[in-house]
Design an enzyme around this catalytic site. Structure first.
Site, PDB file in Angstrom:
ATOM      1  N   SER A 198       0.829  -1.201   0.000  1.00 49.37           N
ATOM      2  CA  SER A 198       0.000   0.000   0.000  1.00 49.37           C
ATOM      3  C   SER A 198       0.871   1.262   0.000  1.00 49.37           C
ATOM      4  CB  SER A 198      -0.964  -0.046   1.195  1.00 49.37           C
ATOM      5  OG  SER A 198      -1.924   0.968   1.098  1.00 49.37           O
ATOM      6  N   ASP A 352      -9.727  -3.510  -5.660  1.00 52.12           N
ATOM      7  CA  ASP A 352      -8.917  -2.505  -4.968  1.00 52.12           C
ATOM      8  C   ASP A 352      -8.945  -1.225  -5.784  1.00 52.12           C
ATOM      9  OD1 ASP A 352      -7.009  -1.002  -3.633  1.00 52.12           O
ATOM     10  OD2 ASP A 352      -5.321  -2.307  -4.134  1.00 52.12           O
ATOM     11  N   HIS A 382      -8.044  -4.498  -1.160  1.00 50.47           N
ATOM     12  CA  HIS A 382      -6.968  -3.703  -0.571  1.00 50.47           C
ATOM     13  C   HIS A 382      -6.813  -3.995   0.931  1.00 50.47           C
ATOM     14  CE1 HIS A 382      -4.043  -0.500  -0.745  1.00 50.47           C
ATOM     15  NE2 HIS A 382      -4.413  -0.184   0.471  1.00 50.47           N
TER      16      HIS A 382
END
Length: 412
Positions: A198, A352, A382
């Protein structure tokens, strides 16, 4: 200390009013049910809905505690997402230290090495405002053991208390320390890997770009980027439209955390979602790199509507111009930088909002002659690795991502 106050506040709420907690949980469940979307094919939707309801409940509770002046909303979120410490691992030597006030945790296999090992730096996710070494303990232990590698988990200091762009400096300082002390950890200088998930993958990308100018250091062997966020230019890419209301990261939440990361009030949120923060000249300049036209058609099947033209608003740009900088948006780096980058491994998840960031970066690297290994999780979402290693609370897609990542590292 802040975490202690937060925990005491939660305990106080439980004892003062047994009605509050159930009401908040119920509110979180209802909000999730009416506002989130669980598309067909997503991994274990009922389990995901449970965790997302818990996240929503925490965000609501945090806002209440903030209004009462007890703690910030981020404090409660950090407690929830800090993870549960795993048992001692007899196969690993784990050492904590600080470098320039930045906490590091170093994982080394206990068995004697047959030669020098790989060295892997890991930057955790969390929008730069939450997450911790402990939260990703299981991920780092798994990589260290399965790859017979030295793993350095970097506990960069969080915003807004430690202002942006301090997180990049923390990650850079940790990287420089490790790369200058490889001999101490019996690491092969030709096998240094920089990784993250991320926003941590964003940090890894930026660090790899910065290190191109450090001629006195070993060259990075590879960058490992797990569902990276790499640009703040276009929030209308197909993945942002398709997954706008898909847990665990709503499209609006991306912008909200951008503001929190920059320690600014989340004003103009809707305008930023409509890309009104981007000057027309900038849109034209970077359209060749950031555009839905570049995203493969198979990733538009779930739905995509080209954005209608929107007017640039200088006041919106001024409020959040930092997300257009190269640190925040390394996807905007020039070809002269991109072509020098190391071999790359990129993970994207179908469900995501950041999926297309990874796809666009993959294309940029390949167009510049950089070798890319790509793994696409067809059922992933995600933040899925935050649940890795928790048994029945984990997701199968997360295990597959980790196994693919380990296989890639072992191939180097």
């Amino acid at each position: 200390m802040a975490s202690l106050y937060t925990i005491l506040a939660i305990i106080g709420m439980v004892f003062i009013s047994p009605v509050i907690i159930p009401a908040l949980v119920l509110g979180g469940v209802f909000y999730d049910f009416f506002n989130s979307e669980l598309p067909p094919g997503i991994d274990q939707p009922l389990k995901l809905r449970f965790f997302h309801s818990l996240l929503i409940t925490t965000l609501i509770s945090g806002k209440i505690l903030e209004k009462l002046g007890i703690c910030s909303d981020l404090s409660l979120l950090r407690v929830l997402l800090d993870g549960i410490p795993p048992r001692r691992d007899s196969k690993l030597l784990i050492k904590d230290l600080k470098v320039d006030e930045v906490p590091l945790r170093i994982y080394q296999p206990k068995w004697p090495p047959t030669g020098k090992r790989r060295g892997i730096l890991y930057f955790h996710g969390g929008a730069g405002t939450f997450g911790s070494i402990r939260a990703f303990e299981r991920v780092c232990r798994y990589i260290a053991k399965k790859c017979n590698s030295v793993v350095v988990s970097v506990g960069y200091r969080l915003a807004p208390e430690h202002p942006y762009p301090g997180q990049y400096f923390d990650c850079l300082n940790a990287t420089l320390y490790f790369m200058r002390n490889l001999e101490e950890y019996h690491v092969d200088p030709a096998l240094v890997i920089i990784s993250g998930d991320s926003c941590g993958a964003n940090f890894a990308t930026v660090i790899c770009q910065i290190l191109l100018n450090k001629r006195d250091l070993p060259k990075v062997r590879a960058q490992v980027l797990l569902y990276p966020g790499l640009q703040g230019l276009d929030f209308h890419l197909p993945s942002y439209q398709q997954n706008a209301s898909v847990p665990m990261l709503f499209r609006k939440l991306v912008i909200y955390f951008c503001f929190r990361y920059l320690n600014k009030e989340p004003s103009f949120l809707e305008d930023v979602l409509q890309n009104c923060h981007v000057p027309e000249s900038m849109k034209r300049k970077y359209k060749k790199w950031i555009s839905a036209d570049i995203v493969p058609d198979k990733f538009k099947i779930r739905g995509y509507i080209p954005q209608k033209s929107t007017s640039y608003k200088p006041e919106v740009h001024e409020a959040i111009k930092e997300i257009l900088a190269l640190t925040f948006s390394p996807l905007l780096a020039e070809d002269s930088i991109i072509c020098q980058l190391p071999e790359s491994y990129i993970v994207t998840c179908e469900f995501d909002v950041l999926r297309d960031d990874g796809l666009l970066y993959k294309k940029r690297l390949e167009d510049n002659g950089v070798q890319v290994t790509w793994y696409h999780s067809e059922s992933g979402f995600h933040g899925i690795l935050a649940f890795f290693g928790y048994g029945i609370f984990s997701f199968l897609s997360g295990k597959k991502i980790m196994d693919s990542t380990v296989n890639y590292i072992n191939s180097l």
